[in-house]
Design an enzyme around this catalytic site. Sequence first.
Site, PDB file in Angstrom:
ATOM      1  CG  HIS A  69      46.958  31.780  46.074  1.00  0.00           C
ATOM      2  ND1 HIS A  69      48.240  31.311  46.090  1.00  0.00           N
ATOM      3  CD2 HIS A  69      46.635  32.029  47.357  1.00  0.00           C
ATOM      4  CE1 HIS A  69      48.668  31.254  47.335  1.00  0.00           C
ATOM      5  NE2 HIS A  69      47.724  31.684  48.136  1.00  0.00           N
ATOM      6  CG  ASP A 102      45.346  34.099  51.027  1.00  0.00           C
ATOM      7  OD1 ASP A 102      45.780  33.341  50.141  1.00  0.00           O
ATOM      8  OD2 ASP A 102      46.057  34.507  51.970  1.00  0.00           O
ATOM      9  CG  HIS A 126      49.945  35.886  48.189  1.00  0.00           C
ATOM     10  ND1 HIS A 126      48.698  36.311  48.563  1.00  0.00           N
ATOM     11  CD2 HIS A 126      50.038  34.609  48.640  1.00  0.00           C
ATOM     12  CE1 HIS A 126      48.076  35.351  49.229  1.00  0.00           C
ATOM     13  NE2 HIS A 126      48.864  34.297  49.287  1.00  0.00           N
ATOM     14  NE  ARG A 137      58.740  29.536  52.195  1.00  0.00           N
ATOM     15  CZ  ARG A 137      57.512  29.968  52.445  1.00  0.00           C
ATOM     16  NH1 ARG A 137      56.597  29.150  52.940  1.00  0.00           N
ATOM     17  NH2 ARG A 137      57.193  31.231  52.217  1.00  0.00           N
TER      18      ARG A 137
END
Length: 315
Positions: free
Chosen positions: A226, A228, A284, A294
Amino acid sequence: MAPQRRGAPKAPEGNRAADRRRPSSTKSVRAPRDVWKKWLRVAVLGACTTFVALLLWGSLGGDDSITEVLAHRSEVLPGRFIEVPCSEDYDSHRRFEGCSPRKCGRGVSDAIITRDEARRIRSIAEKGLSLGGSDGGASILDLHSGALSVGKHFVNLYRYFGDKIQTIFSEEDFQLYRDLRQKVQLAIAQAFGISASLLHLTKPTFFSRINSTAARTAHDEYWHAHVDKVTYGSFDYTSLLYLSDYLDDFGGGRFVFMEEGANKTVEPRAGRVSFFTSGSENLHRVEKVHWGTRYAITIAFTCDPDHGIADPTFT
Ligand SMILES: *[C@@H]1O[C@H](CO)[C@@H](O)[C@H](O)[C@H]1NC(C)=O
Ligand SMILES: *[C@@H]1O[C@H](CO)[C@@H](O)[C@H](O)[C@H]1NC(C)=O
């Protein structure tokens, strides 16, 4: 060739059926054994060829993606910056001279936030997220709005807990967030040659906790590529602060800038800040997390004062 030497004489002896079938005359024994050896040689050769072919296929044809590591997990980067040409995404938004990206790119630094600060802010994330958690693998806690993943939905932590929120978070927690936000803002301004005072924190700003549990809703699907600026119109500069270590705390979950030619990965490391202009020059994705947990925080800035938000505080 070792398996052949070890295997050939052994197998007929260890094989009861072969023993029973073995004729008593030594002369007639030799012929079948030679044939057997020949077959074994062919079989071993065949297995070797297949193995080599598989290796070649694996490295050349099986996965045609090419990846370069922009930041290794074990490196301690004083700062690395790569300029990339700006996309046209910014043209369709109001420009703020001296702030809207003219110089685009991406940077990674391990020198902005210390490991200790990362550990402290991670404990805030752990505290907050322990109150909820998505049924799927990706949970978020938005300190500004109070949104917290619970099951398949979100609740507003501040509304839900009311004054009790003060028993969960402390003023120190919010102060730490403000300090980190300020450091990241200065680093971004410096890297892109703009004045930090023209950058405004924008929403959403959130902690994310990702594990390997399968997605249950679209909110859990963090791995899609996507842009941002497309997802969140107000973003001009995006930053991510990692709060756990790739391969120590989790596997998978690397950040990938997608490009023609070669994808560029950032391997998360607690305290590592990755920042970039938010347009499609920085398409990204995040790889799926395969094991472990994570943690990261997303902090983004806008040049448009109308989209600015105040630092999170108790409400
Ligand atoms: C980059 O990654 C995507 C999927 O993650 C893949 O489809 C693409 O081929 C990769 N690009 C290159 C140049 O290897
Ligand atoms: C992942 O986190 C969720 C809560 O968000 C939890 O229910 C689940 O058990 C976790 N999965 C693993 C594999 O730890």
